[in-house]
Design an enzyme around this catalytic site. Structure first.
Site, PDB file in Angstrom:
ATOM      1  N   CYS A   1       0.832  -1.195   0.000  1.00  0.00           N
ATOM      2  CA  CYS A   1       0.000   0.000   0.000  1.00  0.00           C
ATOM      3  C   CYS A   1       0.867   1.245   0.000  1.00  0.00           C
ATOM      4  CB  CYS A   1      -0.976  -0.024   1.173  1.00  0.00           C
ATOM      5  SG  CYS A   1      -2.297  -1.172   0.825  1.00  0.00           S
TER       6      CYS A   1
ATOM      7  N   TYR B   1      21.867  -5.970  -3.228  1.00  0.00           N
ATOM      8  CA  TYR B   1      20.935  -4.994  -2.666  1.00  0.00           C
ATOM      9  C   TYR B   1      19.475  -5.377  -2.928  1.00  0.00           C
ATOM     10  CZ  TYR B   1      25.456  -2.713  -2.833  1.00  0.00           C
ATOM     11  OH  TYR B   1      26.786  -2.458  -2.708  1.00  0.00           O
TER      12      TYR B   1
HETATM   13  C1  LIG Z   1      28.899  -0.132  -1.045  1.00  0.00           C
HETATM   14  C2  LIG Z   1      30.354  -0.036  -1.024  1.00  0.00           C
HETATM   15  C3  LIG Z   1      31.098  -0.789  -1.919  1.00  0.00           C
HETATM   16  C4  LIG Z   1      30.488  -1.680  -2.984  1.00  0.00           C
HETATM   17  O1  LIG Z   1      29.856  -0.976  -4.002  1.00  0.00           O
HETATM   18  P1  LIG Z   1      29.262  -1.800  -5.251  1.00  0.00           P
HETATM   19  O2  LIG Z   1      28.702  -0.764  -6.146  1.00  0.00           O
HETATM   20  O3  LIG Z   1      28.241  -2.737  -4.740  1.00  0.00           O
HETATM   21  O4  LIG Z   1      30.382  -2.541  -5.867  1.00  0.00           O
HETATM   22  C5  LIG Z   1      32.473  -0.730  -1.806  1.00  0.00           C
HETATM   23  N1  LIG Z   1      33.079   0.033  -0.879  1.00  0.00           N
HETATM   24  C6  LIG Z   1      32.382   0.767   0.014  1.00  0.00           C
HETATM   25  C7  LIG Z   1      33.103   1.560   1.030  1.00  0.00           C
HETATM   26  C8  LIG Z   1      30.997   0.762  -0.038  1.00  0.00           C
HETATM   27  O5  LIG Z   1      30.311   1.505   0.832  1.00  0.00           O
END
Ligand SMILES: *Cc1c(COP(=O)(O)O)cnc(C)c1O
Length: 401
Positions: free
Chosen positions: A331, A359
């Site tokens: 909703c 994710y």
């Molecule tokens: C989220 C993150 C990643 C990974 O990013 P991706 O786009 O999933 O590869 C790497 N290093 C740090 C510090 C992050 O916060």
């Protein structure tokens, strides 16, 4: 974009029900191998950014491949240790955390990546040079597919500004801190190699001020294709350019420097699928809605980042293509896709959202008191393995007093 056969996915949906996350271990291994091969010309380490997907069965796949782990919370650190990652193969990259969380991670023996001058000063004042650290810098380089997933820009909360290097040097000298690494992560989904190369220039420039470095961490930003024909980061080209740049810089710097990376999405995105069932087909004056038994409670990327997820109709792959708006049962406005051409959809059909490994489940919630999906791992010829059971009604009550 990788694609499992529809029959394999349909069999998993039939066995375990929907909504269901399905991951393929071999895809994760292949992605890891692609990276290590691409960067074989220079000593390079990869720390899987586990915030993308923390199921312990997935962590074990990457542990067995030899990956390290990048963690953004103390609980991710504990998950990594629980699974068997050695502390020295864990990098803790938190932001906006209390000093106590940093000390807890230090006591667990993992690598610390500190992104704030006040924390760094306090850490140095307390521990001096007894526990080497990495420092996260913000290069102010605009990168990534979307402002929300870009972390290096001027308004970003991440890292210590490259313009504060002078202050950083004062803190390091004044407290006797041992800085053994510098880190920059400019964001997710960088298509253009020149962004990485600009980051390299900036990090080398900063490295000249710190004589005891063992590594330079270039973060992530590896892009994967989200639809047929979508570009992917050219890791082989990048590997060669990084190796050449490091060789040249090491010559000047006078010490070997490892290259570190923290890929999340690159390792797990393409391995995952979210399987959903169409509950309703609704014709309105504006469109035809295909309503599925899921929503942003299970996959929030389309609504949060306007991310494109390729959708296939597993039940009717050869049907005539028609235009649909695919929505969830929450909703709230939870549109997965507007005006998507899909093989004709009937109530009861099973749809697959591709690229759901990163994710996806990890950002799920029980909003609307709906239950989180189960997760299944496909590994080679082994039968599909349930790696997280579906939530139950009792789970919603658990913990409430
Ligand atoms: C989220 C993150 C990643 C990974 O990013 P991706 O786009 O999933 O590869 C790497 N290093 C740090 C510090 C992050 O916060």
């Amino acid at each position: 974009m990788s694609a499992l056969p529809a029959s394999t996915l349909l069999a998993a949906a039939a066995q375990f029900g929907t909504p269901l996350y399905v991951y393929q271990a071999d895809t994760i291994r292949a992605q890891y191998q692609k990276l290590t091969t691409a960067f074989s010309a220079h000593p390079t380490r990869f720390f899987y950014a586990c915030k993308a997907l923390t199921n312990v069965a997935i962590l074990k796949v990457l542990l067995a491949e030899g990956a390290g782990l990048d963690c953004v919370s103390i609980n991710e650190v504990k998950l990594g240790l629980h699974v068997g990652f050695a502390p020295e193969n864990i990098l803790f990259t938190p932001n906006s955390v209390a000093f106590e969380e940093l000390v807890e991670a230090k006591d667990l023996g993992v690598n610390l990546n500190i992104d704030n001058l006040s924390l760094l000063e306090r850490f140095g004042a307390t521990f001096g040079g007894s526990y080497p650290v990495c420092v996260r810098l913000n290069p102010h380089i605009e990168a990534g597919g979307n402002y929300k997933i870009s972390t290096g820009h001027i308004d970003s909360k991440f890292g210590i500004s490259i313009h504060q290097l002078r202050h950083l040097e004062r803190v390091v000298k004044g407290t006797g801190l041992h800085v053994r690494g510098l880190h920059m992560h400019t964001g997710s989904e960088i298509k253009d190699l020149s962004v990485f190369l600009r980051v390299l220039d900036v990090i080398f420039e900063a490295a000249r001020r710190f004589p005891n470095l063992d590594f330079l961490d270039l973060g992530s930003g590896f892009k994967v294709p989200y639809k047929p024909g979508d570009p992917e980061t050219d890791v082989n080209g990048l590997g060669q350019q990084v190796a050449a740049a490091f060789k040249e810089f090491e010559h000047e710097y006078g010490r070997p420097l490892e290259a570190w990376f923290e890929p999340g999405k690159y390792l797990v995105s393409e391995s995952g699928y979210l399987l959903v069932e169409v509950s309703t087909v609704k014709h309105t004056t504006a469109t035809v809605f295909a309503g599925v038994n899921s929503g942003f409670n299970h996959l929030i990327r389309p609504m949060m980042y306007e991310a494109y997820h390729y959708i296939s109709n597993l039940s009717n792959p050869k049907g005539p293509e028609r235009l649909y708006t695919v929505v969830g049962n929450i909703c709230e406005t939870d549109t997965f896709a507007w005006d998507r051409l899909l093989p004709e959809i009937h109530e009861g059909d099973i749809l697959a959202f591709h690229n759901a490994g990163a994710y996806g489940f990890e950002m799920s919630s029980s909003f609307n008191s709906r239950l989180r999906p189960a997760e299944v791992l496909l590994d080679g010829e082994q039968p599909p393995r349930l790696i997280r059971r579906r939530q139950t009604f009792e789970d919603l009550l658990a913990g409430q007093l």
